[in-house]
Design a protein around this motif. Structure first.
Motif, PDB file in Angstrom:
ATOM      1  N   GLY A   1       0.880  -1.013  -0.118  1.00  0.00           N
ATOM      2  CA  GLY A   1      -0.054   0.033  -0.114  1.00  0.00           C
ATOM      3  C   GLY A   1       0.757   1.265  -0.114  1.00  0.00           C
ATOM      4  O   GLY A   1       1.949   1.297   0.490  1.00  0.00           O
ATOM      5  N   LEU A   2       0.376   2.344  -0.696  1.00  0.00           N
ATOM      6  CA  LEU A   2       1.089   3.615  -0.716  1.00  0.00           C
ATOM      7  C   LEU A   2       1.012   4.315   0.422  1.00  0.00           C
ATOM      8  O   LEU A   2      -0.092   4.462   1.287  1.00  0.00           O
ATOM      9  CB  LEU A   2       0.617   4.227  -1.843  1.00  0.00           C
ATOM     10  CG  LEU A   2       0.850   4.093  -3.225  1.00  0.00           C
ATOM     11  CD1 LEU A   2       0.129   4.835  -4.397  1.00  0.00           C
ATOM     12  CD2 LEU A   2       2.333   3.522  -3.496  1.00  0.00           C
TER      13      LEU A   2
ATOM     14  N   ARG B   1       4.852   9.712  -2.737  1.00  0.00           N
ATOM     15  CA  ARG B   1       4.082   8.661  -2.337  1.00  0.00           C
ATOM     16  C   ARG B   1       4.976   7.108  -2.590  1.00  0.00           C
ATOM     17  O   ARG B   1       5.538   7.013  -3.707  1.00  0.00           O
ATOM     18  CB  ARG B   1       2.666   8.463  -3.196  1.00  0.00           C
ATOM     19  CG  ARG B   1       1.802   9.496  -2.840  1.00  0.00           C
ATOM     20  CD  ARG B   1       0.458   9.515  -3.865  1.00  0.00           C
ATOM     21  NE  ARG B   1      -0.493  10.402  -3.668  1.00  0.00           N
ATOM     22  CZ  ARG B   1      -1.546  10.755  -4.249  1.00  0.00           C
ATOM     23  NH1 ARG B   1      -1.871  10.001  -5.292  1.00  0.00           N
ATOM     24  NH2 ARG B   1      -2.402  11.585  -3.945  1.00  0.00           N
TER      25      ARG B   1
ATOM     26  N   SER C   1       5.810   3.009  -1.410  1.00  0.00           N
ATOM     27  CA  SER C   1       5.154   1.820  -0.972  1.00  0.00           C
ATOM     28  C   SER C   1       5.446   1.834   0.391  1.00  0.00           C
ATOM     29  O   SER C   1       6.678   2.125   1.034  1.00  0.00           O
ATOM     30  CB  SER C   1       5.514   0.509  -1.434  1.00  0.00           C
ATOM     31  OG  SER C   1       6.915   0.332  -1.149  1.00  0.00           O
TER      32      SER C   1
ATOM     33  N   ASP D   1      -3.747   1.988   0.447  1.00  0.00           N
ATOM     34  CA  ASP D   1      -2.914   3.350  -0.250  1.00  0.00           C
ATOM     35  C   ASP D   1      -3.868   4.097   1.111  1.00  0.00           C
ATOM     36  O   ASP D   1      -4.810   4.594   0.980  1.00  0.00           O
ATOM     37  CB  ASP D   1      -3.497   3.696  -1.543  1.00  0.00           C
ATOM     38  CG  ASP D   1      -2.848   2.849  -2.340  1.00  0.00           C
ATOM     39  OD1 ASP D   1      -1.979   2.069  -2.167  1.00  0.00           O
ATOM     40  OD2 ASP D   1      -3.283   2.987  -3.947  1.00  0.00           O
TER      41      ASP D   1
END
Length: 275
Positions: free
Chosen positions: A166-167, A201, A203, A249
């Protein structure tokens, strides 16, 4: 005129107070604990919502603490004039809205109710208000997310690297402070809730890798595979929410922040002084 700051000793306040002083502002800051003297800052002893000393006329009120106590105090306090009001909430108001964990949904609800209560209290006084919703905050060694991980790894010489794609968009506390200063002079952001995330942004895994690289000494990487983390989520309810979001995210759209305030938060390049 004078600016009142709730949370002057917080991680955002750490950067905001010097910036306000550079602008020539007179500052009052409320604290529950005694604070050392600071040139240009008058520290008041008290606590929201009902232990705040009598105040002079104010040009602005800034709060980095819980929204509901601040809104309760604001609604009940006679003010001279209509000072500008700026407060921080959290992107958790949105990202935890549909969480599988009831306690996290409650946090989201509490944040959104606090935002609404603040807007209502400001309307009562005729005050213009702005709320900033930060993502994950870092930069002053006072956060309760990345800093404890970095310091524990420094002691143990082992750095956990959880699997997760997820970011994330960590935002430096000083960038939030800059946004607050800009908002004080920007009528266009009155009545708005503005997300504010970092300028990059990345991971979840990469965020942890960069924190590890920022350590002053060597640490042994400890990969934590997804299967192990999912098992932990089942066995440890208090970790269920964070572990379930590893592939989700958690980001913010900085478009309005940049267009209205001209603030462009920095990319995530931590160094040892930030922990």
């Amino acid at each position: 005129m004078t600016i009142l700051v709730f949370g002057g000793s917080s991680q955002i306040g750490h950067f905001l107070l010097p910036r306000l002083l550079e602008c020539g502002e007179s500052i009052l800051s409320l604290s529950r604990q005694p604070r050392p003297e600071q040139a240009g800052v008058t520290w008041l002893h008290g606590q929201l919502p009902d232990q705040v000393p009598v105040l002079p006329a104010l040009s602005a009120i800034i709060s980095f603490g819980p929204l509901q106590p601040f809104a309760d105090w604001l609604a009940a306090t006679p003010l001279k004039g209509a000072p500008r009001v700026i407060a921080t909430s959290s992107m958790s108001a949105e990202t935890k809205r549909d969480s599988a964990v009831p306690a996290e949904r409650a946090i989201s609800q509490l944040l959104r109710e606090g935002e609404s209560a603040l807007a209502a209290a400001c309307a009562r006084h005729g005050c213009a208000w702005t709320v900033l919703r930060p993502t994950l905050i870092y930069g002053a060694g006072l956060d309760k997310s990345l800093t404890p991980i970095a310091r524990r790894a420094r002691r143990l010489r082992i750095f956990p690297l959880p699997g997760g794609h997820g970011l994330r968009q960590p935002v430096h506390a000083d960038d939030i402070a800059q946004a607050v200063v800009a908002a004080l002079a920007c009528p266009a952001v009155a009545g708005r809730i503005l997300p504010i995330g970092g300028g990059e942004r990345l991971s979840f895994v990469e965020m942890f890798r960069r924190v590890r690289r920022s350590q002053p000494g060597a640490t042994l990487p400890l990969p934590l595979p997804g299967g192990l983390l999912r098992a932990c989520a089942r066995l440890l309810p208090r970790l269920r929410g964070p572990l379930n979001r590893l592939d989700t995210d958690l980001i913010a759209d900085n478009g309005e922040l940049q267009r209205l305030l001209g603030i462009h938060p920095r990319a995530f390049h931590p160094d040892p002084t930030m922990w």
